[in-house]
Design a protein around this motif. Structure first.
Motif, PDB file in Angstrom:
ATOM      1  N   PRO A  72       0.818  -1.213   0.000  1.00 19.56           N
ATOM      2  CA  PRO A  72       0.000   0.000   0.000  1.00 19.56           C
ATOM      3  C   PRO A  72       0.851   1.263   0.000  1.00 19.56           C
ATOM      4  CG  PRO A  72      -0.134  -1.131   2.114  1.00 19.56           C
ATOM      5  CD  PRO A  72       0.610  -2.033   1.193  1.00 19.56           C
ATOM      6  N   LYS A  73       0.295   2.289  -0.584  1.00 21.63           N
ATOM      7  CA  LYS A  73       1.019   3.550  -0.741  1.00 21.63           C
ATOM      8  C   LYS A  73       1.101   4.289   0.594  1.00 21.63           C
ATOM      9  CE  LYS A  73       0.706   7.729  -3.552  1.00 21.63           C
ATOM     10  NZ  LYS A  73       0.025   8.755  -2.818  1.00 21.63           N
ATOM     11  N   ARG A  74       2.258   4.820   0.872  1.00 24.96           N
ATOM     12  CA  ARG A  74       2.430   5.632   2.077  1.00 24.96           C
ATOM     13  C   ARG A  74       1.814   7.004   1.838  1.00 24.96           C
ATOM     14  NH1 ARG A  74       6.494   5.733   6.311  1.00 24.96           N
ATOM     15  NH2 ARG A  74       5.736   3.676   6.792  1.00 24.96           N
ATOM     16  N   VAL A  75       0.916   7.429   2.697  1.00 19.50           N
ATOM     17  CA  VAL A  75       0.286   8.738   2.495  1.00 19.50           C
ATOM     18  C   VAL A  75       0.454   9.620   3.729  1.00 19.50           C
ATOM     19  CG1 VAL A  75      -1.463   8.017   0.826  1.00 19.50           C
ATOM     20  CG2 VAL A  75      -1.954   7.829   3.251  1.00 19.50           C
TER      21      VAL A  75
ATOM     22  N   ALA B 142      -0.959  13.115   6.033  1.00 16.17           N
ATOM     23  CA  ALA B 142      -2.238  13.682   6.454  1.00 16.17           C
ATOM     24  C   ALA B 142      -2.787  14.659   5.414  1.00 16.17           C
ATOM     25  CB  ALA B 142      -2.080  14.367   7.811  1.00 16.17           C
TER      26      ALA B 142
ATOM     27  N   LEU C 189      -6.454  14.568   3.705  1.00 15.57           N
ATOM     28  CA  LEU C 189      -7.378  15.694   3.795  1.00 15.57           C
ATOM     29  C   LEU C 189      -8.086  15.897   2.459  1.00 15.57           C
ATOM     30  CD1 LEU C 189      -8.022  17.531   6.139  1.00 15.57           C
ATOM     31  CD2 LEU C 189      -6.301  19.130   5.333  1.00 15.57           C
TER      32      LEU C 189
ATOM     33  N   GLN D 205     -10.842  13.131   1.854  1.00 15.23           N
ATOM     34  CA  GLN D 205     -12.049  13.002   2.665  1.00 15.23           C
ATOM     35  C   GLN D 205     -13.247  13.618   1.954  1.00 15.23           C
ATOM     36  OE1 GLN D 205     -11.646  14.811   6.525  1.00 15.23           O
ATOM     37  NE2 GLN D 205     -11.163  16.775   5.622  1.00 15.23           N
TER      38      GLN D 205
ATOM     39  N   ALA E  48     -18.931  14.172   7.863  1.00 14.43           N
ATOM     40  CA  ALA E  48     -17.749  14.082   8.714  1.00 14.43           C
ATOM     41  C   ALA E  48     -17.446  15.415   9.368  1.00 14.43           C
ATOM     42  CB  ALA E  48     -16.571  13.563   7.913  1.00 14.43           C
TER      43      ALA E  48
ATOM     44  N   MET F 139      -5.509  26.374  21.311  1.00 10.91           N
ATOM     45  CA  MET F 139      -4.283  25.683  20.894  1.00 10.91           C
ATOM     46  C   MET F 139      -3.062  26.526  21.261  1.00 10.91           C
ATOM     47  SD  MET F 139      -4.958  22.766  19.366  1.00 10.91           S
ATOM     48  CE  MET F 139      -6.603  22.084  19.543  1.00 10.91           C
TER      49      MET F 139
ATOM     50  N   HIS G  87     -11.079  23.898   6.760  1.00  9.93           N
ATOM     51  CA  HIS G  87      -9.647  24.186   6.786  1.00  9.93           C
ATOM     52  C   HIS G  87      -9.104  24.626   5.425  1.00  9.93           C
ATOM     53  CE1 HIS G  87      -5.915  24.243   9.019  1.00  9.93           C
ATOM     54  NE2 HIS G  87      -5.298  23.662   8.027  1.00  9.93           N
TER      55      HIS G  87
ATOM     56  N   ALA H  54      -4.075  17.299  19.433  1.00  9.64           N
ATOM     57  CA  ALA H  54      -3.547  18.510  18.810  1.00  9.64           C
ATOM     58  C   ALA H  54      -3.141  19.515  19.884  1.00  9.64           C
ATOM     59  CB  ALA H  54      -4.591  19.116  17.875  1.00  9.64           C
TER      60      ALA H  54
ATOM     61  N   LYS I  60       0.623  15.140  16.214  1.00  8.51           N
ATOM     62  CA  LYS I  60       0.046  15.217  14.878  1.00  8.51           C
ATOM     63  C   LYS I  60      -0.946  14.071  14.690  1.00  8.51           C
ATOM     64  CE  LYS I  60       0.532  15.954  10.157  1.00  8.51           C
ATOM     65  NZ  LYS I  60       0.442  17.181   9.445  1.00  8.51           N
ATOM     66  N   VAL I  61      -2.188  14.406  14.395  1.00 12.89           N
ATOM     67  CA  VAL I  61      -3.181  13.370  14.127  1.00 12.89           C
ATOM     68  C   VAL I  61      -3.211  13.154  12.618  1.00 12.89           C
ATOM     69  CG1 VAL I  61      -5.587  12.666  14.369  1.00 12.89           C
ATOM     70  CG2 VAL I  61      -4.533  14.087  16.131  1.00 12.89           C
ATOM     71  N   LYS I  62      -2.735  11.982  12.185  1.00  8.17           N
ATOM     72  CA  LYS I  62      -2.671  11.712  10.749  1.00  8.17           C
ATOM     73  C   LYS I  62      -4.066  11.528  10.184  1.00  8.17           C
ATOM     74  CE  LYS I  62       1.728  11.407   9.400  1.00  8.17           C
ATOM     75  NZ  LYS I  62       2.768  10.438   9.093  1.00  8.17           N
TER      76      LYS I  62
ATOM     77  N   GLY J 226      -8.205  21.027  10.147  1.00  5.41           N
ATOM     78  CA  GLY J 226      -7.500  20.294   9.104  1.00  5.41           C
ATOM     79  C   GLY J 226      -7.068  18.901   9.515  1.00  5.41           C
ATOM     80  N   ILE J 227      -7.752  18.322  10.518  1.00 10.18           N
ATOM     81  CA  ILE J 227      -7.479  16.919  10.840  1.00 10.18           C
ATOM     82  C   ILE J 227      -8.375  16.069   9.955  1.00 10.18           C
ATOM     83  CG2 ILE J 227      -7.699  15.136  12.617  1.00 10.18           C
ATOM     84  CD1 ILE J 227      -7.052  17.314  14.693  1.00 10.18           C
ATOM     85  N   PRO J 228      -7.785  15.181   9.128  1.00 13.58           N
ATOM     86  CA  PRO J 228      -8.615  14.397   8.208  1.00 13.58           C
ATOM     87  C   PRO J 228      -9.535  13.430   8.957  1.00 13.58           C
ATOM     88  CG  PRO J 228      -6.283  14.276   7.611  1.00 13.58           C
ATOM     89  CD  PRO J 228      -6.354  14.901   8.964  1.00 13.58           C
ATOM     90  N   VAL J 229     -10.806  13.467   8.596  1.00 15.66           N
ATOM     91  CA  VAL J 229     -11.777  12.516   9.140  1.00 15.66           C
ATOM     92  C   VAL J 229     -12.248  11.677   7.967  1.00 15.66           C
ATOM     93  CG1 VAL J 229     -13.939  12.241  10.414  1.00 15.66           C
ATOM     94  CG2 VAL J 229     -12.525  14.262  10.816  1.00 15.66           C
ATOM     95  N   LEU J 230     -11.881  10.404   7.963  1.00 14.48           N
ATOM     96  CA  LEU J 230     -12.248   9.548   6.834  1.00 14.48           C
ATOM     97  C   LEU J 230     -13.318   8.562   7.256  1.00 14.48           C
ATOM     98  CD1 LEU J 230      -8.698   8.721   5.412  1.00 14.48           C
ATOM     99  CD2 LEU J 230     -10.294  10.431   4.574  1.00 14.48           C
TER     100      LEU J 230
ATOM    101  N   ASP K 247      -0.989   3.452   3.598  1.00 13.41           N
ATOM    102  CA  ASP K 247      -0.047   3.166   4.673  1.00 13.41           C
ATOM    103  C   ASP K 247       0.294   4.471   5.392  1.00 13.41           C
ATOM    104  OD1 ASP K 247       1.969   2.216   6.280  1.00 13.41           O
ATOM    105  OD2 ASP K 247       3.474   2.225   4.686  1.00 13.41           O
ATOM    106  N   LEU K 248       0.107   4.492   6.696  1.00 20.09           N
ATOM    107  CA  LEU K 248       0.401   5.700   7.465  1.00 20.09           C
ATOM    108  C   LEU K 248       1.568   5.439   8.408  1.00 20.09           C
ATOM    109  CD1 LEU K 248      -3.200   6.726   8.645  1.00 20.09           C
ATOM    110  CD2 LEU K 248      -2.111   7.168   6.455  1.00 20.09           C
ATOM    111  N   ALA K 249       2.520   6.351   8.410  1.00 20.97           N
ATOM    112  CA  ALA K 249       3.604   6.246   9.388  1.00 20.97           C
ATOM    113  C   ALA K 249       3.115   6.854  10.695  1.00 20.97           C
ATOM    114  CB  ALA K 249       4.829   6.991   8.870  1.00 20.97           C
TER     115      ALA K 249
END
Lengths: 197, 516
Positions: free
Chosen positions: A8-11, A13, A17, A20, A25, A136, A153, B326, B331-333, B356-360, B395-397
């Motif tokens: 699988p491809k490394r992606v 954030a 974004l 999505q 959501a 924040m 965002h 956050a 960092k929330v991927k 800008g935190i992705p919600v999938l 794939d997420l690091a």
């Protein structure tokens, strides 16, 4: 199962974004707010009185905005009602924005520059003020430049921090940002632009 | 059996050399090269009172710690996430729940095996070692164990000092009852102590106030009552039905124990809930944990459990944790959820969307991988029938995978006491049958909070009031204000549960409501 499709491809954030889907959501559009009656009518904006924008579209058991409002501008019969704003009653005190657990309230001061900054700066005419709840780090400072984002965002414009209000009672900071009038209703989030040293 | 002196069960042996070098026959997997400090020193809404600085010894290395930290927190602060080995395959394991429920944090401390490090406070000079949870040896304590026996009678014994338990105890105490409150955690307040967001609800339920401050208010108030005894770090371990005696094991300091025999005329069980896990390869890797566990580390102890995380579950807990991550500088991927639509309050979800935190949505996890700890995770998309969409794997690091996939009521104690329980999906699992005043099928045994079904802290406080007042009423304590308070709490709950978000809760409660 995964091996047949290769690795699988490394992606990152940022790419996620993009992937999505807008719906379902947590994304609220200006159109959603308009349909719900949460945007002020033109004549109210024309008056230049402060207008609270409630990104609150669900029936949830929550009443702090109603409880703290000193002028009765936020109407709510039962705890599950959506708050309804009586525009003329709002004094722009920002208590509701400080108290809201959802950080859902921004307050727009239309024509702020025209009324308060005229003669002090050349771009005064087009500047409006928006009060944005913020929890924040880093905490913005007066006069600092911030990047202003919309509800999804997306970058809208740069803004200038006019004042920062620290609420001892609720602990939420309100960043009052000067922005061009056209992005005032879209503005919902800020990020500090600070040179890393 | 339980009441034998502990010394007789665990003889004190001269300390063997074994634990000093290699632990229970396990070589340290890798030397800790250069300790890190993962503590948060600047936070937008929290301040951390860590107390005096001490040190603990982990596998021969000195590790800085603070007296208000648990052993698990201090290790995490030093970047140590691997706590023990699984019994069979010797896989590295680390904490999952951080509140004393899951047992994945067990280690050998000062020669005592199976110490739950997430609820045991550090003491200067403690020797902490990884253990093989299956083949633990007999204790070889470095100091003689001290055991004390306490027998006491109470009107009401409350088990659990969270929002429900504290509210129950407070109301009963106000009515004049003699009350005991015990909790297995060293800190009172249950999960309120890590809730940094302002609460929903109304003035009566502290709306607009942050959970952590509500905890402080409840604890401060209850400490003023002379008719309330509080037993922190005390775990209820048995109940003798004929005698009506609850047995608890209290350990304020390692190897100093009190066996509590508490005879309550009434009991209020407010044992809360436990986080659920998901089944996927690598779900036992250190760094994969419950969202609440991450929250404990971030918000109670001020420690960053990870630098980059994947959060599974976009309900209220998932999106709140993403926001808090956050705030802690993590960092929330992505926040993913297998459902097409988030179950969270829109206001909570939109808070992280605008940041800008992705919600999938329609995404779930295939696996977490890594050597000794999480180093990445693979996610994929599903279609309407929850089948994987080919080619959608990503794939997420990440060095953390946090699961916010729901909770299950902790009803073990109630079950052990003999209360009738029933599986009710809407309430999150097995829950006790109870009356409208929250009395279970056992006369005199009440229940409140998440143990009645998964809801929230505000409802837990209201239920606690109802249970505490009802228990005291049944003992003959009476007051008009209490009648009113109870009626108000019941009305409040009814109204709260009228939100479309809670329709299921109402349905669920109908399935377990009994008359007496």
């Amino acid at each position: 199962m995964s091996s047949s499709e290769g690795k699988p491809k490394r992606v990152e954030a940022e790419e996620l974004l993009e992937m999505q889907k807008e719906l379902n959501a947590g994304y609220i559009s200006l159109e959603d707010l308009r349909r719900a009656g949460n945007l002020p009518p033109g004549e109210i904006v024309e008056k230049g009185i402060p207008v609270p924008i409630f990104d609150c579209l669900e029936n949830i058991p929550c009443t702090p905005c109603h409880d703290v409002c000193p002028t009765g501008a936020v109407v709510m019969e039962t705890m599950n009602d959506k708050p309804k704003v009586i525009w003329e009653k709002c004094t722009g005190c920002t208590l509701c924005a400080q108290a809201c657990p959802g950080l859902a309230i921004t307050i727009v001061y239309p024509k702020f520059g025209e009324k308060r900054l005229k003669g002090k700066r050349p771009d005064a005419e087009k500047l409006w003020l928006v009060s944005i709840p913020y929890e924040m780090l880093p905490i913005p400072k007066k006069g600092e430049k911030v990047r202003v984002y919309d509800r999804g965002h997306r970058y809208l414009c740069d803004g200038e921090v006019y004042t920062v209000i620290k609420s001892p009672r609720f602990g939420t900071i309100l960043v009052n940002v000067l922005v061009p009038g056209e992005c005032a209703f879209e503005a919902k989030y800020v990020e500090v632009i600070r040179d890393e040293q | 059996m339980l009441l034998q002196p502990v010394d007789a069960i665990f003889p004190v042996l001269p300390p063997s050399r074994a634990w000093i070098v290699g632990g229970s026959g396990i070589a340290a997997s890798s030397p800790l090269s250069g300790l890190v400090d993962r503590r948060i020193y600047e936070h937008p809404v929290l301040k951390f009172d860590r107390g005096r600085r001490v040190r603990i010894i982990f596998e021969g290395r000195e590790i800085p710690a603070y007296e208000n930290e648990t052993i698990a927190a201090a290790l995490y602060a030093a970047g140590i996430v691997h706590f023990n080995y699984s019994g069979h395959l010797k896989r590295p394991r680390g904490p999952f729940c951080m509140i004393g429920k899951c047992s994945q944090c067990m280690m050998r401390v000062n020669g005592i095996p199976h110490v739950r490090t997430c609820i045991t406070l550090v003491e200067d000079g403690m020797i902490v070692e990884r253990e093989d949870v299956h083949d633990a040896e007999l204790p070889t304590p470095t100091k003689k164990m001290k055991v004390e026996y306490v027998t006491k009678d109470y009107d009401i014994v409350v088990i659990g000092a969270g929002p429900a338990g504290l509210s129950a105890a407070m109301q009963a105490a106000k009515l004049g009852a003699k009350v005991a409150v015990l909790d297995q955690n060293p800190f009172l307040g249950g999960q309120l102590i890590k809730q940094t967001h302002k609460f929903f609800g109304t003035k009566d339920s502290y709306a607009g106030t942050r959970g952590v401050e509500i905890a402080k208010m409840l604890v401060d108030e209850i400490k003023d009552y002379e008719n309330v005894d509080i037993y922190p770090s005390a775990q209820a371990i048995g109940y003798y039905r004929r005698e009506g005696v609850l047995v608890a094991f209290q350990s304020r300091r390692l190897a100093e124990y009190r066996v509590l025999k508490l005879r309550g005329k009434r009991y209020v069980v407010a044992t809360g809930a436990m986080e659920r896990s998901l089944v996927f390869p690598g779900n036992d890797l250190p760094g994969v944990m419950g969202a609440g566990a991450a929250q404990t580390l971030m918000n109670v102890f001020g420690i960053r459990p990870a630098d980059e995380v994947l959060i599974i579950g976009a309900g209220n807990v998932g999106v709140i944790i993403a926001y808090q991550a956050a705030q802690a500088g993590i960092k929330v991927k992505a926040v993913i959820d297998i459902l097409p639509k988030t179950a969270a309050y829109l206001v909570h979800a939109s808070k992280i969307r605008r940041m800008g935190i992705p919600v999938l949505m329609r995404h779930t996890i295939r696996e977490a991988y890594g050597k000794g700890k999480v180093e990445g995770a693979v996610i994929y998309e599903v279609d309407e029938k929850f089948r994987p969409v080919p080619g959608s794997e990503k794939d997420l690091a990440v060095d953390g995978v946090w699961m916010a996939v729901g909770l299950t009521p902790s009803v073990e104690l109630l079950e052990l006491m003999g209360a009738k329980i029933k599986f009710v999906r809407e309430l999150g699992g097995y829950v006790p049958l109870r009356t409208q005043y929250l009395e279970t099928t056992l006369d005199g045994v009440y229940v409140a909070g998440d143990a009645t079904g998964i809801e929230e802290a505000s409802t837990a406080m209201m239920e606690g009031k109802i249970a505490g007042i009802s228990a005291a009423f049944s003992l003959g304590y009476k007051a008009d204000w209490a009648e009113k308070e109870r009626a108000h709490a019941m009305k409040w709950l009814d109204e709260f549960r009228s939100s479309p978000h809670y329709a299921r809760i109402k349905e669920g409660i109908q399935k377990v409501l009994i008359q007496k």
